[in-house]
Design an enzyme around this catalytic site. Sequence first.
Site, PDB file in Angstrom:
ATOM      1  N   ASN A   1       0.877  -1.176   0.000  1.00 51.06           N
ATOM      2  CA  ASN A   1       0.000   0.000   0.000  1.00 51.06           C
ATOM      3  C   ASN A   1       0.913   1.225   0.000  1.00 51.06           C
ATOM      4  O   ASN A   1       1.520   1.549   1.018  1.00 51.06           O
ATOM      5  CB  ASN A   1      -0.897  -0.029   1.250  1.00 51.06           C
TER       6      ASN A   1
ATOM      7  N   LYS B   1       0.116   4.271  -0.176  1.00 54.46           N
ATOM      8  CA  LYS B   1      -0.493   5.456   0.447  1.00 54.46           C
ATOM      9  C   LYS B   1      -0.248   6.689  -0.441  1.00 54.46           C
ATOM     10  O   LYS B   1      -0.253   6.549  -1.660  1.00 54.46           O
ATOM     11  CB  LYS B   1       0.025   5.617   1.878  1.00 54.46           C
TER      12      LYS B   1
ATOM     13  N   HIS C   1      -9.578   1.196   4.762  1.00 48.09           N
ATOM     14  CA  HIS C   1      -8.309   1.302   5.492  1.00 48.09           C
ATOM     15  C   HIS C   1      -8.533   2.188   6.726  1.00 48.09           C
ATOM     16  O   HIS C   1      -9.341   3.132   6.682  1.00 48.09           O
ATOM     17  CB  HIS C   1      -7.240   1.907   4.583  1.00 48.09           C
TER      18      HIS C   1
ATOM     19  N   GLU D   1      -6.905   4.541   7.897  1.00 44.71           N
ATOM     20  CA  GLU D   1      -6.701   5.970   7.642  1.00 44.71           C
ATOM     21  C   GLU D   1      -7.950   6.582   7.000  1.00 44.71           C
ATOM     22  O   GLU D   1      -8.294   7.733   7.256  1.00 44.71           O
ATOM     23  CB  GLU D   1      -5.451   6.168   6.759  1.00 44.71           C
TER      24      GLU D   1
ATOM     25  N   GLU E   1      -5.422  -5.063  10.303  1.00 45.84           N
ATOM     26  CA  GLU E   1      -4.389  -4.058  10.554  1.00 45.84           C
ATOM     27  C   GLU E   1      -4.681  -3.360  11.881  1.00 45.84           C
ATOM     28  O   GLU E   1      -5.493  -2.413  11.924  1.00 45.84           O
ATOM     29  CB  GLU E   1      -4.369  -3.018   9.432  1.00 45.84           C
TER      30      GLU E   1
ATOM     31  N   GLY F   1       2.573   2.076  10.757  1.00 46.62           N
ATOM     32  CA  GLY F   1       3.531   3.176  10.613  1.00 46.62           C
ATOM     33  C   GLY F   1       4.228   3.552  11.896  1.00 46.62           C
ATOM     34  O   GLY F   1       4.853   4.602  11.982  1.00 46.62           O
TER      35      GLY F   1
ATOM     36  N   SER G   1       3.499  -2.410  10.202  1.00 45.83           N
ATOM     37  CA  SER G   1       4.949  -2.513  10.403  1.00 45.83           C
ATOM     38  C   SER G   1       5.520  -3.872  10.006  1.00 45.83           C
ATOM     39  O   SER G   1       6.470  -4.350  10.631  1.00 45.83           O
ATOM     40  CB  SER G   1       5.312  -2.164  11.855  1.00 45.83           C
TER      41      SER G   1
HETATM   42  P1  13P Z   1       3.069   0.150   7.618  1.00 49.20           P
HETATM   43  O1  13P Z   1       3.561  -1.133   7.012  1.00 49.20           O
HETATM   44  O2  13P Z   1       3.836   1.346   7.157  1.00 49.20           O
HETATM   45  O3  13P Z   1       2.927   0.040   9.103  1.00 49.20           O
HETATM   46  O4  13P Z   1       1.582   0.389   7.033  1.00 49.20           O
HETATM   47  C1  13P Z   1       0.664  -0.644   7.114  1.00 49.20           C
HETATM   48  C2  13P Z   1      -0.541  -0.259   6.361  1.00 49.20           C
HETATM   49  O5  13P Z   1      -1.285   0.615   6.757  1.00 49.20           O
HETATM   50  C3  13P Z   1      -0.804  -0.947   5.104  1.00 49.20           C
HETATM   51  O6  13P Z   1      -2.084  -0.663   4.638  1.00 49.20           O
END
Ligand code: 13P
Length: 268
Positions: free
Chosen positions: A13, A15, A101, A103, A173, A179, A219
């Site tokens: 992803n 982002k 997601h 976010e 997740e 992150g 992560s």
């Molecule tokens: P990270 O791997 O940067 O923690 O992000 C995970 C994520 O949100 C994937 O959709």
Amino acid sequence: MANATRGLFIAGNWKMFKTNTEARQFVLELAQNNPTHPQVDAWVAPSFTLLAGTVSNIQQAGIRLNVAAQNVESALEGAFTGEVSAKQLKDVNVAGVIIGHSERRSYYNETNASVNAKTKTALAQGLLPIVCVGETLAEREAEQTDTVVTAQTLEGLVDLTPQQVATIVIAYEPVWAIGTGKVCETPEANRVCGVIRQVLAEQFGDVTAQAVRILYGGSMKPDNAEGLLGSSDIDGGLIGGASLQADSFAQLLAIAKTTVEKLETARV
Ligand code: 13P
């Protein structure tokens, strides 16, 4: 991974990162070192502006890599300024879409109901939905993890048939692990993915639950992927930071390949 039939699913992803030049560079670098296996499904999810170019760069490079969007509007067309429809995604040969997601849930007010509407649209239009669920830190500390992921799973998949559910991908997740560098411990990540599979079994039947690919995200990196991908209820990863560089993404694909090969050997 619990069974060799499901294989492993590795999705990057991206982002809100990368320009078209950077996305092209990623594909060219990955083409130099692209560990593939028929049972490893590899995906990247770029921003809307990068989708068409990435699809065409992948075709030119001749690598096995699928492209998903990071969001989709549930309506097929209309006066929805700023949104992108499933039909428009299909038009540029996008094959899947990340839905709900954390976010998007936290910054753009997406709910289980909107996740459900988007998932239905994606399925009806032939896009693979990658449906995200996961608890916040406050919910985990209040011991609400299982309740939250159960509700997100069931409400996100309302009115779908077992046959439809069998085709989708669910990504667990935990929000506090995204992150932050704080990975959910492997046994706990596997336990929650197992809870999700159990919920699917109760609602849609065991055959469906066994077919669904359930990913872990938060992560995940080359140095912790082996344990996660080798766990019984984890069928892959949804990876943010570690998917942005072609070399670390290639390392994740290589770990997935080795994991699948080990499992196949164990089965013989
Ligand atoms: P990270 O791997 O940067 O923690 O992000 C995970 C994520 O949100 C994937 O959709």
